[in-house]
Design a protein around this motif. Structure first.
Motif, short mmCIF file in Angstrom:
data_model
loop_
_atom_site.label_atom_id
_atom_site.label_comp_id
_atom_site.label_asym_id
_atom_site.label_seq_id
_atom_site.Cartn_x
_atom_site.Cartn_y
_atom_site.Cartn_z
N GLU A 115 -30.41 12.19 -8.55
CA GLU A 115 -28.95 12.45 -8.40
C GLU A 115 -28.52 12.26 -7.02
OE1 GLU A 115 -28.21 16.01 -10.38
OE2 GLU A 115 -28.67 15.25 -12.35
N GLN A 116 -29.23 12.76 -6.15
CA GLN A 116 -28.89 12.72 -4.63
C GLN A 116 -28.81 11.14 -4.53
OE1 GLN A 116 -31.67 14.83 -2.31
NE2 GLN A 116 -30.88 14.22 -0.39
N LEU A 117 -29.98 10.46 -4.87
CA LEU A 117 -30.01 9.05 -4.35
C LEU A 117 -28.77 8.25 -4.85
CD1 LEU A 117 -33.90 8.13 -4.53
CD2 LEU A 117 -32.28 8.69 -2.54
N LEU A 118 -28.25 8.57 -6.17
CA LEU A 118 -27.29 7.91 -6.97
C LEU A 118 -26.01 8.29 -6.07
CD1 LEU A 118 -27.99 8.38 -10.76
CD2 LEU A 118 -27.85 6.25 -9.28
N HIS A 119 -25.81 9.35 -5.71
CA HIS A 119 -24.73 10.00 -4.86
C HIS A 119 -24.66 9.10 -3.57
CE1 HIS A 119 -21.48 12.53 -3.36
NE2 HIS A 119 -22.05 12.77 -2.38
N GLU A 120 -25.80 9.20 -2.67
CA GLU A 120 -26.02 8.35 -1.79
C GLU A 120 -25.61 6.83 -1.84
OE1 GLU A 120 -29.67 9.22 0.18
OE2 GLU A 120 -29.10 11.33 0.44
N GLN A 121 -26.10 6.42 -2.90
CA GLN A 121 -25.82 4.86 -3.32
C GLN A 121 -24.34 4.61 -3.37
OE1 GLN A 121 -27.50 3.51 -6.86
NE2 GLN A 121 -27.63 1.48 -6.38
N GLN A 122 -23.58 5.46 -4.14
CA GLN A 122 -22.22 5.46 -4.19
C GLN A 122 -21.64 5.40 -2.87
OE1 GLN A 122 -21.42 8.52 -7.06
NE2 GLN A 122 -21.98 7.12 -8.99
N GLN A 123 -22.08 6.45 -2.06
CA GLN A 123 -21.37 6.42 -0.78
C GLN A 123 -21.68 5.23 0.05
OE1 GLN A 123 -22.72 9.95 0.91
NE2 GLN A 123 -21.28 11.34 0.18
N ALA A 124 -22.76 4.73 -0.02
CA ALA A 124 -23.13 3.50 0.60
C ALA A 124 -22.43 2.26 -0.01
CB ALA A 124 -24.71 3.13 0.55
N GLN A 125 -22.33 2.24 -1.22
CA GLN A 125 -21.48 1.15 -1.87
C GLN A 125 -20.09 1.19 -1.58
OE1 GLN A 125 -22.20 1.36 -6.11
NE2 GLN A 125 -24.09 0.16 -5.92
N ARG A 126 -19.33 2.53 -1.34
CA ARG A 126 -18.18 2.62 -0.87
C ARG A 126 -18.02 2.35 0.73
NH1 ARG A 126 -17.70 8.23 -1.94
NH2 ARG A 126 -18.59 8.29 -3.89
#
Length: 183
Positions: A115-126
């Protein structure tokens, strides 16, 4: 004497009748004895056959008891082996339970990490999307600046050629002899 004789005769008669009774009693007792002996012999034979049957049953029961003792001993041995196996299985079960708890804990930590990595991935994609928009905007600004610079260069070139042309005319006017030589 006659009286005594009569008395004796009556006694003899009485004795004869008694003797007859005793004889018949004796005969009946002998018959009873013979029938009793036959009955007791029959009972003895019956009892002997019962004893023989009981002895056969005892032998069968003794053999059965020996077999049952052997089975009991085997069952005790099997029960001991099963108890040992059960305790090993119980220990294995406890170990598996502990390992399962560890796996569950690891799974939960992996879920949290995911979940943390998904959140970081979403932030990175943004951030990537924002950077791409910034790049496109800067590319447009760069193109606009480039077009402006090119326009300025063209104007300067036009101005420069006009100035060069004016400068040449001025020089020709100032040095008329040199311009004929060049021609």
């Amino acid at each position: 004497m006659l009286e005594q004789l009569k008395c004796l005769q009556t006694h003899i008669e009485v004795l004869k009748t008694r003797l007859g009774h005793l004889d018949s009693e004796n005969q009946s007792l002998l018959k009873d004895k013979a029938s009793s002996e036959q009955q007791s012999a029959a009972q003895i034979m019956q009892k002997n056959s019962i004893i023989t049957q009981k002895q056969d049953q005892i032998e069968e029961l003794t053999e059965s008891l020996a077999k049952l003792k052997a089975q009991h001993q085997q069952l005790n041995h099997d029960a001991t082996a099963l108890a040992e196996r059960y305790s090993r299985l119980e220990k294995s079960c406890t170990d598996l339970k502990n390992r399962f708890q560890e796996i569950l804990a690891e799974r939960n930590s992996l879920r949290t990490l995911k979940e943390q990595l998904l959140h970081e991935q979403q932030q990175a994609q943004r951030q990537i999307a924002e950077l791409q928009q910034d790049r496109e905007r800067l590319a447009q600004k760069n193109d606009q600046a480039k077009n402006k610079v090119e326009a300025i260069i063209q104007r300067l070139a036009i101005l420069g050629t006009e100035q060069d042309h004016h400068a040449q005319e001025i020089q020709q006017l100032a040095h008329p002899t040199e311009s004929h030589e060049e021609v």
